[in-house]
Scaffold this motif. Structure first.
Motif, PDB file in Angstrom:
ATOM      1  N   GLN A   1       0.928  -1.229   0.075  1.00  0.00           N
ATOM      2  CA  GLN A   1       0.024  -0.299  -0.116  1.00  0.00           C
ATOM      3  C   GLN A   1       0.966   1.198  -0.114  1.00  0.00           C
ATOM      4  O   GLN A   1       2.043   1.222   0.462  1.00  0.00           O
ATOM      5  CB  GLN A   1      -0.932  -0.060   1.142  1.00  0.00           C
ATOM      6  N   THR A   2       0.439   2.458  -0.546  1.00  0.00           N
ATOM      7  CA  THR A   2       1.030   3.567  -0.802  1.00  0.00           C
ATOM      8  C   THR A   2       1.695   3.983   0.740  1.00  0.00           C
ATOM      9  O   THR A   2       2.892   4.388   0.655  1.00  0.00           O
ATOM     10  CB  THR A   2       0.233   4.666  -1.231  1.00  0.00           C
TER      11      THR A   2
ATOM     12  N   GLN B   1      -4.690  -6.241   2.331  1.00  0.00           N
ATOM     13  CA  GLN B   1      -4.704  -4.847   2.533  1.00  0.00           C
ATOM     14  C   GLN B   1      -5.098  -4.267   4.038  1.00  0.00           C
ATOM     15  O   GLN B   1      -6.050  -4.937   4.525  1.00  0.00           O
ATOM     16  CB  GLN B   1      -6.005  -4.219   1.520  1.00  0.00           C
TER      17      GLN B   1
ATOM     18  N   SER C   1      -5.902  -2.009   7.277  1.00  0.00           N
ATOM     19  CA  SER C   1      -6.405  -0.617   7.653  1.00  0.00           C
ATOM     20  C   SER C   1      -6.323  -0.562   9.103  1.00  0.00           C
ATOM     21  O   SER C   1      -6.301  -1.578   9.795  1.00  0.00           O
ATOM     22  CB  SER C   1      -7.836  -0.828   7.259  1.00  0.00           C
TER      23      SER C   1
ATOM     24  N   GLY D   1     -10.141   3.195   2.212  1.00  0.00           N
ATOM     25  CA  GLY D   1     -10.539   3.878   1.355  1.00  0.00           C
ATOM     26  C   GLY D   1      -9.344   5.249   1.036  1.00  0.00           C
ATOM     27  O   GLY D   1      -9.771   6.075   0.083  1.00  0.00           O
TER      28      GLY D   1
ATOM     29  N   ALA E   1      -5.961   7.774   0.929  1.00  0.00           N
ATOM     30  CA  ALA E   1      -4.994   7.446  -0.108  1.00  0.00           C
ATOM     31  C   ALA E   1      -3.613   6.615   0.216  1.00  0.00           C
ATOM     32  O   ALA E   1      -3.184   5.749  -0.414  1.00  0.00           O
ATOM     33  CB  ALA E   1      -4.393   9.107  -0.454  1.00  0.00           C
TER      34      ALA E   1
ATOM     35  N   TRP F   1      -3.822   4.092   2.114  1.00  0.00           N
ATOM     36  CA  TRP F   1      -4.394   2.582   2.111  1.00  0.00           C
ATOM     37  C   TRP F   1      -4.295   2.132   1.115  1.00  0.00           C
ATOM     38  O   TRP F   1      -4.262   0.885   0.662  1.00  0.00           O
ATOM     39  CB  TRP F   1      -5.967   2.745   2.569  1.00  0.00           C
ATOM     40  N   GLN F   2      -4.345   2.730  -0.241  1.00  0.00           N
ATOM     41  CA  GLN F   2      -4.598   2.138  -1.585  1.00  0.00           C
ATOM     42  C   GLN F   2      -3.189   1.290  -2.005  1.00  0.00           C
ATOM     43  O   GLN F   2      -2.144   1.856  -1.627  1.00  0.00           O
ATOM     44  CB  GLN F   2      -4.368   3.542  -2.478  1.00  0.00           C
TER      45      GLN F   2
END
Length: 187
Positions: free
Chosen positions: A18-19, A53, A55, A62, A64, A66-67
């Motif tokens: 993730q970013t 992914q 969180s 959702g 930035a 997290w992407q």
């Protein structure tokens, strides 16, 4: 040799690329490039690609950070497992996703080496999976300010000890991205 019955398939498990997780990670671009190659090879071989992914308060669902990083593409058919704990099996549907696909062997890549990757490696192994860590396709951030070894040393140490992991009826090991077997046969 998994201890899970009727589970002879392999899946590439890509953890937390993730970013926000990879921001400032050791050899970020190299690791992402190798993961991209692994994903393409897996898809070409008919091997499932399963994305994990994370969180948290730091990575709200959702947001930035997290992407998934823009260099990697999750296909519509790829399962995405959402987690809140280090071990991707804890309080998620990962086991159900893998069981539905007949997966008993995982090839693991992603971030962070000393947190979610390590937790998931051990979680999979104790649940009966054969687990191969892709030695040059996992990374972590620099936590030396808090007393941790350098990122390169964390990665090297994880590769070292995972290469010697043993348990009855299961296999573990490491392989580079160029050498890892993504086929459906047991390691």
């Amino acid at each position: 040799m998994t201890t899970l019955e009727n589970r002879d398939r392999t899946a590439l498990l890509v953890i937390d690329v993730q970013t926000g997780v990879l921001d400032g990670a050791h050899d970020r671009d190299g690791v992402v490039g190798r993961i991209s190659s692994l994903v393409e090879r897996a898809r070409g071989d008919g091997t499932d690609v399963v994305w994990v992914q994370h969180s948290s308060d730091e990575f709200p669902l959702g947001s930035a950070p997290w992407q998934i990083v823009p260099e990697l593409t999750v296909h519509e058919a790829d399962p995405v497992v959402h987690k809140r704990y280090g071990d991707a099996f804890e309080a998620t549907d990962l086991e159900d996703v893998l069981a539905a696909r007949g997966v008993g062997r995982l090839v693991v890549a992603g971030a962070q080496t000393d947190a979610c990757v390590r937790s998931t490696l051990h979680g999979a192994f104790t649940r009966g999976y054969d687990v191969t860590l892709v030695s040059d396709a996992h990374t972590t951030e620099d936590l030396t300010a808090w007393g941790a070894p350098s990122p390169g040393d964390v990665i090297a140490h994880t590769n070292l000890y995972w290469g010697f992991q043993e348990a009855p009826g299961r296999t573990a090991g490491t392989a580079s991205a160029a050498e890892v077997d993504l086929g459906q046969a047991a390691i």
